[in-house]
Design an enzyme around this catalytic site. Structure first.
Site, PDB file in Angstrom:
ATOM      1  N   ASN A   6      -5.040  10.547   4.247  1.00  0.00           N
ATOM      2  CA  ASN A   6      -4.983   9.355   5.106  1.00  0.00           C
ATOM      3  C   ASN A   6      -4.857   9.777   6.563  1.00  0.00           C
ATOM      4  O   ASN A   6      -5.571   9.273   7.430  1.00  0.00           O
ATOM      5  CB  ASN A   6      -3.767   8.473   4.789  1.00  0.00           C
ATOM      6  N   GLU A  57      -7.369   2.754  -7.070  1.00  0.00           N
ATOM      7  CA  GLU A  57      -8.262   2.654  -5.916  1.00  0.00           C
ATOM      8  C   GLU A  57      -9.725   2.699  -6.336  1.00  0.00           C
ATOM      9  O   GLU A  57     -10.075   3.211  -7.406  1.00  0.00           O
ATOM     10  CB  GLU A  57      -7.960   3.777  -4.909  1.00  0.00           C
ATOM     11  N   ARG A  58     -10.561   2.175  -5.477  1.00  0.00           N
ATOM     12  CA  ARG A  58     -12.011   2.193  -5.687  1.00  0.00           C
ATOM     13  C   ARG A  58     -12.501   3.637  -5.776  1.00  0.00           C
ATOM     14  O   ARG A  58     -12.141   4.478  -4.954  1.00  0.00           O
ATOM     15  CB  ARG A  58     -12.701   1.496  -4.512  1.00  0.00           C
ATOM     16  N   GLY A  73     -10.225   7.411  -2.140  1.00  0.00           N
ATOM     17  CA  GLY A  73     -10.679   6.974  -3.449  1.00  0.00           C
ATOM     18  C   GLY A  73      -9.746   7.401  -4.565  1.00  0.00           C
ATOM     19  O   GLY A  73      -8.545   7.201  -4.502  1.00  0.00           O
ATOM     20  N   ARG A 102       0.859  -1.177   0.000  1.00  0.00           N
ATOM     21  CA  ARG A 102       0.000   0.000   0.000  1.00  0.00           C
ATOM     22  C   ARG A 102       0.903   1.237   0.000  1.00  0.00           C
ATOM     23  O   ARG A 102       1.929   1.262   0.685  1.00  0.00           O
ATOM     24  CB  ARG A 102      -0.898   0.017   1.236  1.00  0.00           C
ATOM     25  N   HIS A 103       0.517   2.234  -0.756  1.00  0.00           N
ATOM     26  CA  HIS A 103       1.292   3.478  -0.870  1.00  0.00           C
ATOM     27  C   HIS A 103       1.573   4.082   0.514  1.00  0.00           C
ATOM     28  O   HIS A 103       0.918   3.769   1.503  1.00  0.00           O
ATOM     29  CB  HIS A 103       0.534   4.486  -1.731  1.00  0.00           C
ATOM     30  N   GLY A 104       2.519   5.013   0.547  1.00  0.00           N
ATOM     31  CA  GLY A 104       2.827   5.741   1.772  1.00  0.00           C
ATOM     32  C   GLY A 104       1.716   6.704   2.166  1.00  0.00           C
ATOM     33  O   GLY A 104       0.786   6.964   1.402  1.00  0.00           O
ATOM     34  N   LYS A 138     -15.539   9.790   7.799  1.00  0.00           N
ATOM     35  CA  LYS A 138     -16.741   8.970   8.023  1.00  0.00           C
ATOM     36  C   LYS A 138     -17.833   9.802   8.686  1.00  0.00           C
ATOM     37  O   LYS A 138     -19.006   9.695   8.338  1.00  0.00           O
ATOM     38  CB  LYS A 138     -16.406   7.731   8.843  1.00  0.00           C
ATOM     39  N   ARG A 190       0.088   9.098  -5.489  1.00  0.00           N
ATOM     40  CA  ARG A 190       0.626   8.524  -4.247  1.00  0.00           C
ATOM     41  C   ARG A 190       1.231   7.143  -4.483  1.00  0.00           C
ATOM     42  O   ARG A 190       2.223   6.782  -3.855  1.00  0.00           O
ATOM     43  CB  ARG A 190      -0.439   8.500  -3.166  1.00  0.00           C
TER      44      ARG A 190
END
Length: 186
Positions: A15, A82-83, A22, A8-10, A93, A58
């Site tokens: 993040n 990515e999705r 996304g 997974r990217h940094g 969220k 990224r």
């Protein structure tokens, strides 16, 4: 046999802020660059033949920093982007819950045939990623392959290699930024 290393990217600022990322195309932050440089020191010893990389900044930045420690090519591969998370992009969220309460209450990101408005369904991502993994499996040129990708795509890759996992386990699986996971095609 093909060894497949998933990374997974940094870290990015989004993040760090706990936001849905996304397809939002952002660069690594300073922490992410340090994370990737540390990972590159370890992965440089793996003798990677090729890196398949999501086309997002990224991921490309992550792949380029890893490539600096190994003699391999980078292939930009749309299968591992990515999705697309639609109207949730860039929201936390809590923000998604407040702005789109009906969708959030339905837990729309965890329904296989539905998605947030303008987003990809889980099944669409599965189809795309599985197709890319099948293409890698068929190739005969490389035996040590790395995929630099994203959190949700990592869940799908894990399911490809573990098709019997339960739905809960599918969604609970995660890679942290710059975490490495190895799978093998037999």
């Amino acid at each position: 046999m093909i060894d497949l290393y998933i990374v997974r990217h940094g870290e990015t600022d989004l993040n760090k802020d706990g936001k849905y990322l996304g397809r939002t195309d952002v660069s690594l932050n300073s922490t992410g660059i340090v994370q990737v440089k540390q990972l590159a020191e370890k992965t440089g010893k793996l003798n990677i033949d090729v890196i398949h990389c999501s086309p997002l900044k990224r991921a490309i930045e992550t792949a380029e920093l890893i490539k600096a420690k190994c003699d391999c090519e980078i292939v930009i591969d749309d299968h591992f982007i990515e999705r697309l998370i639609g109207i949730y992009e860039g929201l936390t969220k809590e923000e998604a819950k407040n702005k789109y309460p009906d969708l959030y209450e339905r837990n729309i990101t965890r329904i296989f045939d539905e998605a947030p408005t303008n987003g990809e369904t889980v099944n669409e991502v599965i189809k795309r990623v599985f197709s890319g993994l099948d293409e890698i499996k068929k190739q005969k040129r490389f035996s040590k392959i790395m995929i630099v990708t994203h959190g949700f795509v990592a869940k799908v890759i894990n399911r490809y290699f573990n098709p019997e996992i339960l739905e809960k386990d599918f969604f609970d699986f995660s890679l942290t930024n710059t975490e490495l996971k190895k799978y093998s095609y037999k």
